[in-house]
Design a protein around this motif. Structure first.
Motif, PDB file in Angstrom:
ATOM      1  N   LEU A   1     -21.089  27.089   3.644  1.00 39.75           N
ATOM      2  CA  LEU A   1     -22.489  26.569   3.495  1.00 39.75           C
ATOM      3  C   LEU A   1     -23.362  27.201   4.427  1.00 39.75           C
ATOM      4  N   PHE A   2     -23.050  28.079   5.648  1.00 36.17           N
ATOM      5  CA  PHE A   2     -23.922  28.616   6.313  1.00 36.17           C
ATOM      6  C   PHE A   2     -23.416  29.501   7.359  1.00 36.17           C
TER       7      PHE A   2
ATOM      8  N   GLY B   1     -22.860  13.699   3.212  1.00 37.57           N
ATOM      9  CA  GLY B   1     -22.112  14.782   3.402  1.00 37.57           C
ATOM     10  C   GLY B   1     -23.034  15.963   3.858  1.00 37.57           C
ATOM     11  N   GLN B   2     -24.067  15.725   4.241  1.00 34.74           N
ATOM     12  CA  GLN B   2     -24.998  17.023   4.912  1.00 34.74           C
ATOM     13  C   GLN B   2     -24.741  17.282   6.235  1.00 34.74           C
ATOM     14  N   VAL B   3     -24.242  18.502   6.347  1.00 31.49           N
ATOM     15  CA  VAL B   3     -23.912  18.898   7.825  1.00 31.49           C
ATOM     16  C   VAL B   3     -25.164  19.176   8.591  1.00 31.49           C
ATOM     17  N   LEU B   4     -25.242  18.266   9.518  1.00 31.15           N
ATOM     18  CA  LEU B   4     -26.577  18.296  10.234  1.00 31.15           C
ATOM     19  C   LEU B   4     -26.436  18.215  11.711  1.00 31.15           C
ATOM     20  N   PHE B   5     -25.309  18.248  12.130  1.00 28.24           N
ATOM     21  CA  PHE B   5     -24.876  18.130  13.838  1.00 28.24           C
ATOM     22  C   PHE B   5     -24.053  19.090  14.035  1.00 28.24           C
TER      23      PHE B   5
ATOM     24  N   ASN C   1     -32.548  18.851   8.114  1.00 33.61           N
ATOM     25  CA  ASN C   1     -32.134  18.871   6.510  1.00 33.61           C
ATOM     26  C   ASN C   1     -31.558  20.246   6.458  1.00 33.61           C
ATOM     27  N   GLU C   2     -30.877  20.191   5.380  1.00 29.92           N
ATOM     28  CA  GLU C   2     -30.047  21.440   4.994  1.00 29.92           C
ATOM     29  C   GLU C   2     -30.899  22.690   4.559  1.00 29.92           C
ATOM     30  N   GLN C   3     -32.220  22.445   4.752  1.00 31.62           N
ATOM     31  CA  GLN C   3     -33.050  23.499   4.575  1.00 31.62           C
ATOM     32  C   GLN C   3     -33.844  24.042   5.808  1.00 31.62           C
TER      33      GLN C   3
END
Length: 653
Positions: free
Chosen positions: A188-189, A204-208, A229-231
């Motif tokens: 993802l990153f 399911g967004q990885v934020l931390f 956010n993911e952006q």
């Protein structure tokens, strides 16, 4: 791991088809030395099936049954003696994730390496989820970090999950979106921040991210990373030195806030909401005034925290919604004589498994169909122990010699002759930090009692669950205050004149094994025998071996045991080790250890045995070829109970 399609024999189920059990012959080590038959059962999202771990004599397996049925089929089985199933999760109602592990020797130390498989509920389409390991990644540092773990089950995507594993290019933990049918990994990153734990929100967004400061020097500074956010770009928000300030265990991002288990303000673990940007705790969502919160309770797809649980003498649950608390109350009141809690349930909350336990009867799983008002017994964890008279486990409280109140448990055998006081087994728990004993059924305790021995368990200082202050009071107290608390428990029991303290065996597992070997030289006249299972004989070597691992493990050693590079501390650790006190030991000793132990090196027992034999001590040593720290292989567990039975028979009767 191999696929199996046969139906398991139902003969075990016939033993527990109702609450009236047929009695088995007199109990011995063969009944108690079995692994739990069923572990970690989970109801499918649609409520149609139950998946569970089944510990067969020829190795662990995953079984499936229709909800409400006592007929189960094996869908996958691991290799006997070499693999262990750690857990199962539902990706969707027909697809399972299976986390397994094996012991690997890396850098002269053993570690458990996790592997993840996915499989359909009929046992077909078995896929191992893994990235390719380049030839250059064979170093032990990289292999040690290469286990996989689940970050999110992605509630709105029934073909993918988020997994975390070591990325050999970035040399850090990366998050991948993984197709569970095709073993397709999509990173993802890039992790530029040395983060080791990634946390998502309900989507399911990885934020931390929670990690360790990136430095060429040894560091134990924890870091907190966040993005809106993911952006958005990742931002470093806060730093904190390990073992300073409040505890901080991130759970989930919820409504732009973080849910954290922490001892903030109260010095007891509680669930708080945390303002990530401001770096401030906002609100205590739930805490207990006496006990630590052990962990959170998730909904079935793990996208939302719906409650917490803690322990007093038994497991207790608290839910945040009235509907869930009403269900929990219904469950609690429906099983008279048991401590009953919701264990797993379908997404619509109508079908569930109930975990029912009490101190003198094996744990059981019941199924409940609330909508159709049906229910029944599914499995006992130890079916061959059902229907047998076993004693109650009695809570005790006493004051240590410095006035501190200490709790524990006393179990007196039901077969005790009123005219003859039973011999005693002192059985302190392992850990030591963060672990404690409970009033619930324990096969070791009940085994000792079945053979006519009383059992003393002490929640000495350093034990978990009673708040940070009590746990921290055990730091740097191996062989000292923690040990003295157990001795004080023995003295308290002696004053009650209930047991024969002249016939006492000090026995223990892991840290309990250390306590047993330490008692052998600190109180050489007091104990008739000593048993150490996977125990520590050389405290300085333990500290030195784990100190070499950088980061929080090193911080753990320094803050809880002692800094082995400090000459004065090293000298004290030597003095508090049985291996350096052979001349004081008099009692016969039984050592047991597994070669595949990843928590306490097998040399802790093997080297002590060699030195003890040379010193002329009465010592026996049993080493298990594929033995883990917990001896969770069927043959090893059975042999361990056999050895215990024979050793105690020889020295206490």
């Amino acid at each position: 791991m191999q696929i199996m399609k046969k139906i398991l024999p139902v003969i075990l189920l016939s033993l527990i088809s109702c609450l009236g059990y047929a009695k088995t012959p007199a109990l011995n080590y063969e009944q108690f030395g079995n692994l739990p038959m069923i572990q970690y059962p989970s109801v499918s999202p649609n409520g149609e099936h139950i998946a569970a771990i089944y510990n067969a004599p020829d190795g662990p397996s995953i079984v499936i049954s229709a909800f409400g049925s006592a007929e189960v089929s094996t869908i996958v089985q691991l290799k006997k003696s070499q693999d262990r199933i750690e857990g199962i999760s539902w990706v969707n109602s027909t697809r399972l994730l299976i986390t397994a592990s094996y012991s690997e020797s890396i850098g002269n130390k053993r570690f458990r390496r996790d592997r993840i498989f996915s499989v359909d509920t009929d046992g077909t389409d078995l896929v191992e989820l893994k990235t390719k390991m380049p030839p250059s990644a064979a170093s032990w540092e990289k292999r040690r970090a290469a286990s996989l773990s689940v970050v999110s089950l992605l509630k709105d995507d029934k073909k993918h999950v988020l997994l975390q594993t070591y990325d050999y290019r970035d040399e850090v933990q990366a998050v991948y979106k993984v197709n569970v049918y095709e073993n397709d990994f999509d990173k993802l990153f890039v992790n530029k921040f040395n983060v080791h734990t990634w946390i998502t929100n309900d989507k399911g967004q990885v934020l931390f991210g929670y990690g360790t400061e990136k430095s060429k020097k040894v560091t134990d500074v924890n870091t907190i990373w966040h993005r809106k956010n993911e952006q958005s770009e990742w931002e470093l928000l806060h730093k904190q030195k390990a073992y300073s300030g409040e505890t901080f265990t991130p759970v989930m991002v919820e409504n732009d806030k973080l849910l954290v288990l922490t001892d903030y303000k109260t010095r007891r673990q509680a669930l708080w909401s945390y303002d990530i940007q401001a770096g401030k705790f906002i609100e205590k969502l739930y805490g207990h005034d006496k006990y630590d919160i052990a962990d959170v309770i998730y909904n079935p797809d793990r996208s939302r925290v719906i409650g917490v649980y803690y322990y007093d003498d038994y497991l207790r649950q608290h839910f945040f919604q009235n509907e869930d608390n009403n269900i929990a109350l219904l469950v609690k009141n429906s099983f008279k004589g048991y401590q009953a809690t919701v264990y797993s349930r379908s997404e619509d909350k109508t079908k569930m498994l109930v975990y029912a336990t009490k101190d003198n009867s094996p744990q059981k799983f019941f199924w409940l169909d609330i909508k159709n008002k049906k229910g029944g017994l599914w499995f006992s964890t130890y079916p061959f122990l059902e229907g047998q008279p076993m004693p109650n486990v009695l809570p005790i409280t006493f004051n240590a010699d410095d006035g501190e109140e200490i709790t524990g448990y006393l179990t007196l055998p039901v077969t005790a002759d009123n005219n003859k006081k039973p011999p005693l087994v002192v059985w302190p728990h392992g850990g030591p930090i963060g672990i404690r004993d409970y009033q619930t059924f324990d096969p070791y305790v009940q085994f000792f009692a079945s053979q006519g021995y009383a059992v003393l368990q002490v929640n000495y200082r350093g034990s978990g669950g009673f708040g940070t202050n009590f746990q921290a009071s055990g730091h740097h107290e191996w062989g000292k205050r923690m040990q003295q608390d157990v001795y004080n428990g023995f003295d308290w029991l002696k004053s009650k004149n209930l047991v024969n303290t002249d016939k006492t065996c000090f026995a223990g597992y892991s840290y309990g094994g250390y306590a047993a070997l330490t008692a052998a030289f600190q109180k050489p006249e007091q104990y008739s025998c000593v048993v150490s299972i996977a125990g520590i004989s050389d405290l300085l070597t333990l500290a030195e071996k784990d100190y070499r691992w950088q980061g929080n493990l090193r911080a753990h050693i320094v803050n809880t045991i002692g800094d082995p590079t400090d000459e004065s501390i090293a000298g004290e650790l030597e003095r508090l080790s049985a291996t350096n006190n052979m001349d004081k030991i008099k009692a016969p000793i039984l050592l047991m250890h597994g070669r595949y132990d990843t928590q306490v090196r097998v040399e802790q027992s093997a080297d002590f045995y060699d030195k003890a034999k040379s010193a002329g001590l009465d010592v026996d040593y049993v080493e298990f070829k594929y033995g883990t720290h917990y001896l969770d292989e069927a043959d090893n567990r059975l042999e361990a109970f056999k050895q215990l039975s024979e050793f105690l028979e020889e020295h206490l009767k």
